[in-house]
Motif scaffolding. Sequence first.
Motif, PDB file in Angstrom:
ATOM      1  N   TYR A   1       0.856  -1.190   0.000  1.00 20.00           N
ATOM      2  CA  TYR A   1       0.000   0.000   0.000  1.00 20.00           C
ATOM      3  C   TYR A   1       0.888   1.235   0.000  1.00 20.00           C
TER       4      TYR A   1
ATOM      5  N   TYR B   1     -10.666  -2.349   6.914  1.00 25.48           N
ATOM      6  CA  TYR B   1     -10.273  -1.731   5.648  1.00 25.48           C
ATOM      7  C   TYR B   1     -10.919  -2.466   4.493  1.00 25.48           C
TER       8      TYR B   1
ATOM      9  N   ARG C   1      -5.647   4.926  -0.345  1.00 28.15           N
ATOM     10  CA  ARG C   1      -4.273   4.622  -0.766  1.00 28.15           C
ATOM     11  C   ARG C   1      -4.273   3.642  -1.912  1.00 28.15           C
TER      12      ARG C   1
ATOM     13  N   LYS D   1       9.327   0.601   1.710  1.00 24.70           N
ATOM     14  CA  LYS D   1       9.736   1.370   2.887  1.00 24.70           C
ATOM     15  C   LYS D   1       9.872   0.476   4.107  1.00 24.70           C
TER      16      LYS D   1
HETATM   17  N1  V3L Z   1      -1.263  -1.767   7.278  1.00 24.06           N
HETATM   18  C1  V3L Z   1      -0.777  -1.117   8.378  1.00 24.06           C
HETATM   19  N2  V3L Z   1      -1.074   0.155   8.701  1.00 24.06           N
HETATM   20  C2  V3L Z   1      -1.886   0.819   7.861  1.00 24.06           C
HETATM   21  C3  V3L Z   1      -2.428   0.234   6.688  1.00 24.06           C
HETATM   22  C4  V3L Z   1      -2.080  -1.118   6.401  1.00 24.06           C
HETATM   23  N3  V3L Z   1      -2.541  -1.742   5.308  1.00 24.06           N
HETATM   24  N4  V3L Z   1      -3.187   1.156   6.057  1.00 24.06           N
HETATM   25  C5  V3L Z   1      -3.122   2.262   6.780  1.00 24.06           C
HETATM   26  N5  V3L Z   1      -2.348   2.082   7.881  1.00 24.06           N
HETATM   27  P1  V3L Z   1      -5.385   5.672   6.630  1.00 24.06           P
HETATM   28  P2  V3L Z   1       4.546   7.343   5.424  1.00 24.06           P
HETATM   29  C6  V3L Z   1       0.946   4.219   7.314  1.00 24.06           C
HETATM   30  C7  V3L Z   1      -2.027   3.074   8.923  1.00 24.06           C
HETATM   31  O1  V3L Z   1      -4.945   5.259   5.249  1.00 24.06           O
HETATM   32  O2  V3L Z   1       5.641   8.044   6.186  1.00 24.06           O
HETATM   33  C8  V3L Z   1       2.281   3.503   7.277  1.00 24.06           C
HETATM   34  O3  V3L Z   1       2.169   2.145   7.599  1.00 24.06           O
HETATM   35  C9  V3L Z   1      -1.222   4.203   8.324  1.00 24.06           C
HETATM   36  O4  V3L Z   1       0.156   3.844   8.428  1.00 24.06           O
HETATM   37  O5  V3L Z   1      -5.894   7.100   6.656  1.00 24.06           O
HETATM   38  O6  V3L Z   1       3.430   8.308   5.042  1.00 24.06           O
HETATM   39  C10 V3L Z   1       3.107   4.264   8.276  1.00 24.06           C
HETATM   40  O7  V3L Z   1       3.017   3.657   9.566  1.00 24.06           O
HETATM   41  C11 V3L Z   1      -1.611   5.396   9.140  1.00 24.06           C
HETATM   42  O8  V3L Z   1      -0.755   5.529  10.269  1.00 24.06           O
HETATM   43  O9  V3L Z   1      -6.369   4.701   7.233  1.00 24.06           O
HETATM   44  O10 V3L Z   1       5.026   6.548   4.246  1.00 24.06           O
HETATM   45  C12 V3L Z   1       2.491   5.651   8.292  1.00 24.06           C
HETATM   46  O11 V3L Z   1       1.306   5.576   7.450  1.00 24.06           O
HETATM   47  C13 V3L Z   1      -3.025   5.054   9.654  1.00 24.06           C
HETATM   48  O12 V3L Z   1      -3.217   3.655   9.419  1.00 24.06           O
HETATM   49  C14 V3L Z   1       3.386   6.727   7.710  1.00 24.06           C
HETATM   50  O13 V3L Z   1       3.904   6.300   6.443  1.00 24.06           O
HETATM   51  C15 V3L Z   1      -4.123   5.835   8.943  1.00 24.06           C
HETATM   52  O14 V3L Z   1      -4.056   5.632   7.536  1.00 24.06           O
END
Ligand code: V3L
Length: 85
Positions: free
Chosen positions: A9, A46, A65, A77
């Motif tokens: 992702y 998700y 994403r 990463k």
């Molecule tokens: N697995 C683990 N954590 C996740 C996933 C997943 N599939 N999807 C979202 N999150 P959102 P940089 C990500 C986490 O999309 O510096 C990365 O794993 C997501 O974590 O709005 O931008 C990093 O830990 C975020 O913290 O639901 O590359 C972090 O971002 C949180 O869920 C920074 O990464 C909200 O994401």
Amino acid sequence: ANEEFAWYYEGRNGWWAYDEKTSADVERAFKNGQRSCTLLIAGFLYVIDFEEMFQNRKNEPGRRRRIKRDKRDVESKGVAGIRVA
Ligand code: V3L
């Protein structure tokens, strides 16, 4: 658990690999021919959409994403937010 492909992702400037179990669950749904699947990831539901290839939190605001299926040895990463050295 030793498949050729894994799932990723989108992060900032790169891709994160899904954790091993989630990647296997996504792969199974994909190979089943499902259009999408819903999985519990880090305590949140998700939706993983295979038609448009994105993931986002179900019923919650959050980031949409892009996702990809790629070889295990491509650059990333890290895994699920844990950076690789
Ligand atoms: N697995 C683990 N954590 C996740 C996933 C997943 N599939 N999807 C979202 N999150 P959102 P940089 C990500 C986490 O999309 O510096 C990365 O794993 C997501 O974590 O709005 O931008 C990093 O830990 C975020 O913290 O639901 O590359 C972090 O971002 C949180 O869920 C920074 O990464 C909200 O994401």
